[in-house]
Motif scaffolding. Structure first.
Motif, PDB file in Angstrom:
ATOM      1  N   LEU A   1       0.824  -1.207   0.000  1.00 59.67           N
ATOM      2  CA  LEU A   1       0.000   0.000   0.000  1.00 59.67           C
ATOM      3  C   LEU A   1       0.854   1.252   0.000  1.00 59.67           C
ATOM      4  O   LEU A   1       0.518   2.251  -0.634  1.00 59.67           O
ATOM      5  CB  LEU A   1      -0.928  -0.004   1.214  1.00 59.67           C
ATOM      6  N   LEU A   2       1.984   1.195   0.679  1.00 61.74           N
ATOM      7  CA  LEU A   2       2.874   2.346   0.732  1.00 61.74           C
ATOM      8  C   LEU A   2       3.420   2.677  -0.659  1.00 61.74           C
ATOM      9  O   LEU A   2       3.406   3.831  -1.093  1.00 61.74           O
ATOM     10  CB  LEU A   2       4.011   2.062   1.712  1.00 61.74           C
ATOM     11  N   PHE A   3       3.892   1.655  -1.371  1.00 58.39           N
ATOM     12  CA  PHE A   3       4.474   1.896  -2.695  1.00 58.39           C
ATOM     13  C   PHE A   3       3.417   2.248  -3.736  1.00 58.39           C
ATOM     14  O   PHE A   3       3.703   2.961  -4.701  1.00 58.39           O
ATOM     15  CB  PHE A   3       5.273   0.674  -3.144  1.00 58.39           C
ATOM     16  N   ARG A   4       2.199   1.779  -3.537  1.00 51.61           N
ATOM     17  CA  ARG A   4       1.139   2.108  -4.494  1.00 51.61           C
ATOM     18  C   ARG A   4       0.702   3.562  -4.395  1.00 51.61           C
ATOM     19  O   ARG A   4      -0.014   4.051  -5.262  1.00 51.61           O
ATOM     20  CB  ARG A   4      -0.054   1.170  -4.272  1.00 51.61           C
ATOM     21  N   ARG A   5       1.137   4.232  -3.342  1.00 51.17           N
ATOM     22  CA  ARG A   5       0.877   5.670  -3.254  1.00 51.17           C
ATOM     23  C   ARG A   5       1.724   6.443  -4.257  1.00 51.17           C
ATOM     24  O   ARG A   5       1.436   7.586  -4.575  1.00 51.17           O
ATOM     25  CB  ARG A   5       1.204   6.180  -1.847  1.00 51.17           C
ATOM     26  N   HIS A   6       2.784   5.819  -4.745  1.00 51.29           N
ATOM     27  CA  HIS A   6       3.709   6.495  -5.658  1.00 51.29           C
ATOM     28  C   HIS A   6       3.924   5.624  -6.902  1.00 51.29           C
ATOM     29  O   HIS A   6       5.026   5.136  -7.154  1.00 51.29           O
ATOM     30  CB  HIS A   6       5.048   6.744  -4.958  1.00 51.29           C
ATOM     31  N   PRO A   7       2.861   5.417  -7.697  1.00 54.80           N
ATOM     32  CA  PRO A   7       2.982   4.526  -8.855  1.00 54.80           C
ATOM     33  C   PRO A   7       3.954   5.022  -9.911  1.00 54.80           C
ATOM     34  O   PRO A   7       4.499   4.223 -10.676  1.00 54.80           O
ATOM     35  CB  PRO A   7       1.549   4.456  -9.405  1.00 54.80           C
TER      36      PRO A   7
END
Length: 278
Positions: free
Chosen positions: A254-260
């Motif tokens: 979820l953390l990395f999906r904030r910065h696709p």
């Protein structure tokens, strides 16, 4: 002092608040939200709640208290809540100088609206009950506030024969600190040891602002990602927890999906690696 769960960086001249009453219809949680947004703008231009008549009725006392205009669904076969809210939000931004828009709903149907509002230069906030939020909301909203309503345990004396079940209150009356005594009793009996009224405490709201570390912070903890080589998420998760930016039970996905645009997760459906795009 900011209300718990209020994005402290959110300030505006004009604000609009749109409530999906079919989704966020808990009066205690909604009252908390409307109290929180008061200090976030010089003026709240729009305060509207949309929903079925029964949904609006369940929160009518809160709407009246905060001056929110209820907008009932049209009497048709399909629910019109989402469409009415979206149309009014677009009209509000196009005809007024709105800085912040608060969407009180955890429904993913408002994601296109949130994206459009951000493209128009508005800061977009999401307020939702924690058990009704869609996955990955912080990728689409500037701030997400999740609300949990905690019902306190009632403190009941061992001997309380003077209370009847009819004294249990509903709606706005549930905020009264004491239940009414069903039948008046002589003062002598009322002061007898062991006799006490049941006290109903006001439900409390726990609000959490969903946020995450910046790309710069992530790279400072995981400088290896700058080489643009994939890293396994299990290794990444431990490093992020050690760095204090990932909760013990949280998933790094979820953390990395904030910065696709900056991070690529592979494979797409069940990712186990992350790569920095640069």
């Amino acid at each position: 002092m900011a209300v718990v769960g209020t994005p402290t960086s959110a300030t505006a001249k004009n604000m609009a608040v749109f409530i999906d009453a079919d989704n966020l219809n808990d009066p205690t949680a909604l009252d908390h939200v409307l109290l929180a947004v008061r200090s976030m703008a010089d003026r709240i231009t729009y305060r509207r709640a949309y929903g079925r008549p029964e949904s609006l009725k369940s929160i009518h006392a809160v709407l009246w208290r905060h001056g929110v205009r209820p907008v009932a669904n049209l009497i048709v076969d399909k629910t019109t809540t989402d469409s009415a809210l979206v149309i009014d939000a677009v009209e509000a931004v196009c005809t007024n100088d709105i800085d912040i828009v608060a969407i009180c709903s955890g429904d993913a149907d408002f994601v296109p609206l949130a994206i459009w509002l951000r493209e128009k230069g508005c800061k977009v906030l999401c307020y939702s009950l924690a058990n009704k939020i869609f996955a990955n909301p912080d990728s689409f909203y500037d701030d997400v506030v999740l609300l949990d309503v905690v019902e306190p345990k009632e403190e009941v004396a061992l001997e309380a024969p003077l209370l009847s079940q009819s004294a249990v209150m509903q709606g706005a009356e549930a905020h009264t600190p004491e239940l009414a005594v069903a039948n008046p009793v002589p003062a002598a009996r009322a002061t007898t040891a062991g006799t006490a009224a049941t006290k109903a405490k006001t439900p409390q709201v726990k609000a959490t602002v969903v946020s995450g570390p910046s790309v710069k912070k992530i790279l400072s903890i995981l400088p290896e990602l700058k080489d643009k080589a994939p890293m396994h998420l299990s290794q990444v998760a431990q490093r992020l927890r050690d760095g204090g930016v990932l909760a013990p039970n949280a998933k790094p996905i979820l953390l990395f999906r904030r910065h696709p645009a900056q991070f690529e997760l592979k494979p797409e459906h069940q990712p186990n690696t992350v790569r920095y795009r640069g």
